[in-house]
Design a protein around this motif. Structure first.
Motif, PDB file in Angstrom:
ATOM      1  N   GLU A  12      58.108 -13.152  22.457  1.00 34.21           N
ATOM      2  CA  GLU A  12      58.282 -12.423  21.201  1.00 34.21           C
ATOM      3  C   GLU A  12      57.663 -13.255  20.082  1.00 34.21           C
ATOM      4  O   GLU A  12      58.306 -14.128  19.493  1.00 34.21           O
ATOM      5  CB  GLU A  12      59.760 -12.162  20.927  1.00 34.21           C
ATOM      6  CG  GLU A  12      59.999 -11.248  19.740  1.00 34.21           C
ATOM      7  CD  GLU A  12      61.473 -11.003  19.478  1.00 34.21           C
ATOM      8  OE1 GLU A  12      61.806 -10.658  18.326  1.00 34.21           O
ATOM      9  OE2 GLU A  12      62.285 -11.160  20.412  1.00 34.21           O
ATOM     10  N   THR A  13      56.413 -12.987  19.786  1.00 34.27           N
ATOM     11  CA  THR A  13      55.667 -13.829  18.853  1.00 34.27           C
ATOM     12  C   THR A  13      56.244 -13.802  17.436  1.00 34.27           C
ATOM     13  O   THR A  13      56.138 -14.785  16.706  1.00 34.27           O
ATOM     14  CB  THR A  13      54.189 -13.401  18.809  1.00 34.27           C
ATOM     15  OG1 THR A  13      54.116 -12.006  18.476  1.00 34.27           O
ATOM     16  CG2 THR A  13      53.529 -13.631  20.164  1.00 34.27           C
ATOM     17  N   LYS A  14      56.860 -12.685  17.045  1.00 33.29           N
ATOM     18  CA  LYS A  14      57.438 -12.610  15.700  1.00 33.29           C
ATOM     19  C   LYS A  14      58.576 -13.610  15.541  1.00 33.29           C
ATOM     20  O   LYS A  14      58.716 -14.244  14.494  1.00 33.29           O
ATOM     21  CB  LYS A  14      57.932 -11.191  15.411  1.00 33.29           C
ATOM     22  CG  LYS A  14      56.814 -10.190  15.158  1.00 33.29           C
ATOM     23  CD  LYS A  14      57.379  -8.834  14.750  1.00 33.29           C
ATOM     24  CE  LYS A  14      56.260  -7.848  14.437  1.00 33.29           C
ATOM     25  NZ  LYS A  14      56.801  -6.512  14.051  1.00 33.29           N
ATOM     26  N   PHE A  15      59.398 -13.750  16.581  1.00 34.57           N
ATOM     27  CA  PHE A  15      60.487 -14.726  16.518  1.00 34.57           C
ATOM     28  C   PHE A  15      59.925 -16.140  16.428  1.00 34.57           C
ATOM     29  O   PHE A  15      60.347 -16.934  15.586  1.00 34.57           O
ATOM     30  CB  PHE A  15      61.388 -14.618  17.751  1.00 34.57           C
ATOM     31  CG  PHE A  15      62.329 -15.785  17.892  1.00 34.57           C
ATOM     32  CD1 PHE A  15      63.521 -15.822  17.181  1.00 34.57           C
ATOM     33  CD2 PHE A  15      62.006 -16.866  18.707  1.00 34.57           C
ATOM     34  CE1 PHE A  15      64.379 -16.913  17.279  1.00 34.57           C
ATOM     35  CE2 PHE A  15      62.856 -17.960  18.813  1.00 34.57           C
ATOM     36  CZ  PHE A  15      64.048 -17.982  18.101  1.00 34.57           C
ATOM     37  N   ALA A  16      58.980 -16.463  17.303  1.00 37.04           N
ATOM     38  CA  ALA A  16      58.409 -17.811  17.320  1.00 37.04           C
ATOM     39  C   ALA A  16      57.773 -18.147  15.981  1.00 37.04           C
ATOM     40  O   ALA A  16      57.952 -19.245  15.442  1.00 37.04           O
ATOM     41  CB  ALA A  16      57.382 -17.926  18.445  1.00 37.04           C
ATOM     42  N   SER A  17      57.040 -17.191  15.421  1.00 40.72           N
ATOM     43  CA  SER A  17      56.379 -17.423  14.141  1.00 40.72           C
ATOM     44  C   SER A  17      57.385 -17.603  13.012  1.00 40.72           C
ATOM     45  O   SER A  17      57.246 -18.506  12.176  1.00 40.72           O
ATOM     46  CB  SER A  17      55.445 -16.253  13.829  1.00 40.72           C
ATOM     47  OG  SER A  17      54.845 -16.414  12.565  1.00 40.72           O
ATOM     48  N   ALA A  18      58.426 -16.760  12.989  1.00 40.57           N
ATOM     49  CA  ALA A  18      59.430 -16.841  11.922  1.00 40.57           C
ATOM     50  C   ALA A  18      60.191 -18.161  11.985  1.00 40.57           C
ATOM     51  O   ALA A  18      60.427 -18.806  10.952  1.00 40.57           O
ATOM     52  CB  ALA A  18      60.397 -15.667  12.028  1.00 40.57           C
ATOM     53  N   THR A  35      53.482 -23.081  18.230  1.00 39.61           N
ATOM     54  CA  THR A  35      54.064 -21.917  18.902  1.00 39.61           C
ATOM     55  C   THR A  35      53.097 -21.373  19.944  1.00 39.61           C
ATOM     56  O   THR A  35      51.876 -21.567  19.853  1.00 39.61           O
ATOM     57  CB  THR A  35      54.383 -20.794  17.900  1.00 39.61           C
ATOM     58  OG1 THR A  35      53.157 -20.292  17.346  1.00 39.61           O
ATOM     59  CG2 THR A  35      55.282 -21.295  16.780  1.00 39.61           C
ATOM     60  N   CYS A  36      53.666 -20.679  20.921  1.00 45.82           N
ATOM     61  CA  CYS A  36      52.843 -20.016  21.926  1.00 45.82           C
ATOM     62  C   CYS A  36      53.671 -18.932  22.608  1.00 45.82           C
ATOM     63  O   CYS A  36      54.906 -18.927  22.533  1.00 45.82           O
ATOM     64  CB  CYS A  36      52.316 -21.009  22.962  1.00 45.82           C
ATOM     65  SG  CYS A  36      53.611 -21.802  23.941  1.00 45.82           S
ATOM     66  N   SER A  37      52.990 -18.020  23.263  1.00 44.60           N
ATOM     67  CA  SER A  37      53.671 -16.978  24.038  1.00 44.60           C
ATOM     68  C   SER A  37      53.312 -17.073  25.516  1.00 44.60           C
ATOM     69  O   SER A  37      53.796 -16.291  26.327  1.00 44.60           O
ATOM     70  CB  SER A  37      53.289 -15.588  23.502  1.00 44.60           C
ATOM     71  OG  SER A  37      51.878 -15.412  23.545  1.00 44.60           O
ATOM     72  N   ASP A  38      52.488 -18.048  25.841  1.00 45.15           N
ATOM     73  CA  ASP A  38      52.023 -18.242  27.224  1.00 45.15           C
ATOM     74  C   ASP A  38      52.511 -19.602  27.717  1.00 45.15           C
ATOM     75  O   ASP A  38      52.202 -20.642  27.124  1.00 45.15           O
ATOM     76  CB  ASP A  38      50.493 -18.166  27.259  1.00 45.15           C
ATOM     77  CG  ASP A  38      49.938 -18.169  28.683  1.00 45.15           C
ATOM     78  OD1 ASP A  38      50.645 -18.639  29.594  1.00 45.15           O
ATOM     79  OD2 ASP A  38      48.804 -17.707  28.866  1.00 45.15           O
TER      80      ASP A  38
END
Length: 305
Positions: A12-18, A35-38
């Protein structure tokens, strides 16, 4: 001091970014956030450098998480109760960033590494304390104090403390779960480091840091001047702030004693006979009560009517 590496891995990139944005705004933290999603990106980072703190989604299986040799592993889960291996710390995903950070700090303190994630402040310049006060009512004092703080915060670390009887929570300041009352509570604890406490409580208005004012006016009136002075001294000694702005009114007990520790007193007034009479009475009272040193620190700031 070398920054610690903190990696947030979540599909969930929005969570990681926030969460990353929240962490990077905490000026006291000595961490470099990525941050990363992979998951493969985490392994790639590990090949090059040590990961001190890993926040990773519970969506990645335990066998995958075991491949990462991070200093601390926080598993982000959508539920509050989750079974993990011993070295992993569960983090409930849907809570404010300050609560997640507070848990991280708590875990670091348990392992004795708490100080390692904060910038050292031993080289900090002398802290300036500026009081904004006026015996004249409805003169835009809080607006002036905030504007002053934002201006100074462009070049320094500035903290605003709203010490008025009615601080205006929900007006200038959004309502918050933690307020100035919480900061005072922690300041009373002998072992507490106020710089650490502020990291999880301060909010931001542009570059200016502030603490949500107390919601109950009677609480302000119950605090004596010695407690205010101890709090301010702790902020000076234990935090990163180079300037502290005190927005004050007569709700502060023994206000002259608190004003005495300030470097400057910005006193707002207007070109109007009644206002001038109030200012004259205030200055005369300072001399009468032996606070000539306080009077000498006053810088008049005439406001437009």
């Amino acid at each position: 001091m070398e920054s610690k590496n903190l990696v947030i891995c979540d599909p969930e990139t929005k969570f990681a970014s926030a969460f990353a944005q929240y962490l990077t705004r905490q000026k006291e933290l000595a961490v470099r956030v990525r941050t990363c999603s992979d998951f493969s990106y985490v392994l790639a980072i590990q090949e090059k450098e040590k990961i001190d703190f890993l926040f990773i989604s519970s969506e990645y299986p335990e066998d995958s998480r075991k491949q990462v040799k991070a200093g601390m592993v926080f598993v982000i889960a959508p539920e509050r109760e989750v079974a993990l291996e011993n070295r992993e710390v569960p983090i409930y995903k849907y809570q404010p960033g300050d609560q997640i950070l507070a848990e991280m700090i708590r875990q670091c303190s348990m392992s004795g590494d708490e100080k390692q994630i904060f910038l050292k402040i031993t080289g900090k310049k002398n802290c300036k304390v500026i009081a904004v006060y006026s015996p004249v009512r409805r003169i835009g004092k809080t607006t002036y104090a905030i504007r002053l703080g934002r201006k100074l915060a462009k070049e320094a670390n500035v903290l605003y403390l709203g010490m008025e009887t009615y601080g205006g929570e929900g007006g200038h300041f959004p309502e918050g779960t933690q307020t100035l009352a919480d900061v005072l509570y922690y300041a009373r604890q002998e072992q507490s480091n106020i710089g650490t406490v502020l990291t999880t409580i301060v909010r931001h208005s542009e570059n200016l840091d502030y603490i949500v004012p107390m919601p109950v006016s009677e609480d302000i009136k119950e605090i004596d001047s010695e407690e205010w002075i101890r709090l301010i001294q702790k902020i000076i000694e234990q935090s990163i702030y180079e300037i502290v702005i005190l927005d004050m009114d007569e709700g502060v007990r023994d206000i002259y004693r608190v004003l005495r520790i300030c470097n400057e007193i910005h006193m707002l007034t207007i070109d109007e006979p009644v206002a001038e009479a109030k200012v004259a009475q205030f200055e005369a009272e300072l001399e009468l009560l032996g606070y000539e040193d306080v009077r000498r620190k006053i810088i008049r700031k005439e406001q437009r009517t």
